[in-house]
Scaffold this motif. Structure first.
Motif, PDB file in Angstrom:
ATOM      1  N   GLU A 256       0.817  -1.211   0.000  1.00  0.00           N
ATOM      2  CA  GLU A 256       0.000   0.000   0.000  1.00  0.00           C
ATOM      3  C   GLU A 256       0.851   1.261   0.000  1.00  0.00           C
ATOM      4  N   VAL A 257       1.917   1.242   0.801  1.00  0.00           N
ATOM      5  CA  VAL A 257       2.796   2.408   0.851  1.00  0.00           C
ATOM      6  C   VAL A 257       3.410   2.648  -0.506  1.00  0.00           C
ATOM      7  N   GLU A 259       2.329   1.893  -3.339  1.00  0.00           N
ATOM      8  CA  GLU A 259       1.368   2.399  -4.314  1.00  0.00           C
ATOM      9  C   GLU A 259       1.176   3.895  -4.196  1.00  0.00           C
ATOM     10  N   SER A 260       1.091   4.348  -2.963  1.00  0.00           N
ATOM     11  CA  SER A 260       0.741   5.752  -2.797  1.00  0.00           C
ATOM     12  C   SER A 260       1.967   6.660  -2.823  1.00  0.00           C
ATOM     13  N   HIS A 373      -8.200  -0.956   9.165  1.00  0.00           N
ATOM     14  CA  HIS A 373      -9.227  -0.207   8.420  1.00  0.00           C
ATOM     15  C   HIS A 373     -10.498  -0.037   9.247  1.00  0.00           C
ATOM     16  N   ARG A 416       0.261   4.654   6.758  1.00  0.00           N
ATOM     17  CA  ARG A 416       0.749   4.194   5.460  1.00  0.00           C
ATOM     18  C   ARG A 416      -0.312   4.311   4.370  1.00  0.00           C
ATOM     19  N   HIS A 417      -1.566   4.366   4.766  1.00  0.00           N
ATOM     20  CA  HIS A 417      -2.638   4.367   3.781  1.00  0.00           C
ATOM     21  C   HIS A 417      -3.726   5.304   4.267  1.00  0.00           C
ATOM     22  N   ASN A 418      -4.352   6.014   3.332  1.00  0.00           N
ATOM     23  CA  ASN A 418      -5.347   7.020   3.728  1.00  0.00           C
ATOM     24  C   ASN A 418      -6.502   6.433   4.513  1.00  0.00           C
ATOM     25  N   ASP A 419      -6.831   5.195   4.210  1.00  0.00           N
ATOM     26  CA  ASP A 419      -7.993   4.594   4.864  1.00  0.00           C
ATOM     27  C   ASP A 419      -7.664   3.939   6.206  1.00  0.00           C
ATOM     28  N   HIS A 420      -6.417   3.962   6.614  1.00  0.00           N
ATOM     29  CA  HIS A 420      -6.093   3.367   7.922  1.00  0.00           C
ATOM     30  C   HIS A 420      -6.618   4.237   9.044  1.00  0.00           C
TER      31      HIS A 420
END
Ligand code: SAH
Length: 467
Positions: A256-257, A259-260, A373, A416-420
């Protein structure tokens, strides 16, 4: 017990330099369970054989066994140990040929890395699983294998064959590899191990298995048997083995990291996802889980690994998002699967925080990179649904290790991810998981996935719950 190693080639007596034992002499060693001798039954320019003979003292052995709790009450007095090639012989090899095993030779350094025509014979090897297992262990390493079996008793032929074999393996290989293979695989064939299996056995296995074990098709059997099926040790060993493996492939999906963040910058994360899923699959096999459900399955990456392994007879994926389930369907090519395969797997939409009878009836439930999440206040509902209501035999949960985030230089946000909704330190995850295990009657083992930093740990943390 006897192990012979024969080198055929020009200047064959160089074997003496490689083993650090002069062919002209008999060498003897005192070990705490008996004596070992190295001598050369033949030593000519073309062919040279070194023999390692181990003479176990049954009295010393009985003393040793008395201190350890044996499952068989009379084992300390009546046993085959003095007459067979077992873990004692492995200990002797490490003691007597230690320098050769670490790949050093003062006089003939150039020979160490050369492929030599070598043959080794192990006399009276107790082989659980018989010839089939012997071949499955040695043949993938490139050996030509010959075995000789023995009747249990020549007077009573109807008793059938014994589990003892004399095994000869032959290959063009480095001596150091031959020694390390024998060292690891002998106790793998024999089911007994004379000493206490603790954490240092993992180190020995990974050290002696370095360079070949992680890619051996029977790596799981080897690890399992070597560590005498001590599940938490086996899990740790397997996760480290898989972490060591070079699995960077063209089509690897980034974490995920990755990717973003700016493309390609976080190279070390390239295969974290793959390592994670590989470790999960190995843990599931090690748990002997046949029916597995993946909650929050996303695009079905784990499912596609499980589908390729026939050990898994029933596979299911659940996710709250209809969109990702559609993607999973495509990735798994569900429409194109032959009927018997199609029946093994199902996908359905659902949420982790509601009781759902469709999650029941599986040997293991996986929840991979999902809990972070969920809103923290929903975590209690998730816990009840999974551990109290569904109460499966095993649960595997992974989540990021927040401490490791400092290593992601271009991570310019909190998670690491916006949705965390959160990311936990190792301590936080441990506290949470241990409390759950205590509440619902589970044991939990923790594993690290990915390159470990001495201070911050590994990028992913995993809890394996069993009851
Ligand atoms: N396990 C997958 C996907 C991880 S991403 C993998 O490792 O590749 C997290 C996934 O959890 C997403 O697909 C998201 O849709 C799903 N998810 C989030 N909240 C959920 C909930 N309450 N119930 C079920 N799935 C959920």
């Amino acid at each position: 017990m006897l192990l012979t190693i024969t080198y055929t080639g020009q200047s064959a007596t160089d074997l003496g330099y490689l083993l650090h034992k002069n062919p002209k002499r008999v060498h003897s060693f005192e070990l705490n369970f008996g004596s070992a001798y190295v001598f050369y039954p033949e030593a000519t320019f073309e062919r040279c054989t070194a023999a390692l003979l181990l003479d176990i003292n049954p009295v010393d052995l009985a003393k040793d066994f008395r201190n350890s709790s044996s499952e068989e009450p009379l084992f300390e007095y009546v046993n085959d140990r003095p007459y067979v090639a077992s873990s004692f012989l492995s200990v002797a090899i490490a003691n007597v040929f230690g320098t050769a095993m670490s790949g050093r030779s003062k006089e003939r350094p150039e020979l160490v890395d050369q492929q030599l025509s070598l043959q080794a014979t192990i006399t009276m090897l107790p082989a659980s699983g018989g010839e089939d297992v012997i071949r499955r262990l040695f043949e993938p390493l490139g050996y030509k294998v010959a075995t000789q079996g023995y009747l249990l008793d020549q007077k009573f032929i109807e008793w059938g064959s014994s589990r003892y074999f004399t095994v000869t393996i032959e290959s063009n290989c480095r001596l150091v590899d031959l020694l390390n293979h024998i060292y690891v695989l002998m106790p793998v064939l024999d089911v007994k191990k004379h000493y206490w299996i603790g954490h240092d056995e993992i180190e020995k296995l990974l050290n002696r298995g370095s360079g070949w074990l992680s890619t051996h098709p029977e790596r799981e059997m080897i690890t399992n048997r070597y560590l005498k099926r001590k599940r938490s040790l086996v899990n740790q060993a397997l996760s480290r083995l898989l972490a060591a493996e070079e699995t960077v492939k063209e089509d690897t999906v980034q974490d995920e990291v990755g990717e973003s963040a700016a493309e390609g910058k976080m190279e070390r994360d390239l295969n974290l996802n793959e390592r994670r899923l590989g470790t999960v699959a190995a843990v599931l096999r090690n748990l002997s889980a046949k029916r597995v459900i993946d909650l929050g399955c996303g695009e079905g990456r784990l499912l596609s690994i499980l589908l390729k392994d026939r050990e898994f007879i029933r596979i299911a994926g659940m996710d709250v998002s209809y969109r990702v389930l559609e993607k999973a369907k495509e990735r798994l090519r569900l429409e194109e699967l032959p009927p018997f395969q199609r029946e093994r797997i199902k996908l359905f939409q659902g949420s982790l925080i509601y009781r759902d009878h469709r999650i029941q009836g599986y040997d293991a439930v996986t929840v991979i990179e999902v809990i972070e999440h969920l809103d923290l206040n929903r975590l209690v509902a998730f816990e009840k649904v999974l551990f109290e209501y569904t109460h499966p035999p095993a649960v595997v949960i992974t989540t990021p290790n927040r401490e490791y985030n400092v290593k992601y230089l271009n991570l310019n946000k909190e998670f690491r991810h916006n949705d965390h909704r959160f990311e936990w330190t190792r301590e936080e995850f441990k506290t949470w998981a241990t409390a759950i295990a205590g509440r619902y009657g589970y044991q939990v083992d923790f594993l690290n996935i990915g390159d470990e930093d001495p201070e911050y740990g590994a990028p992913t943390q995993m809890g394996v719950f069993t009851r």
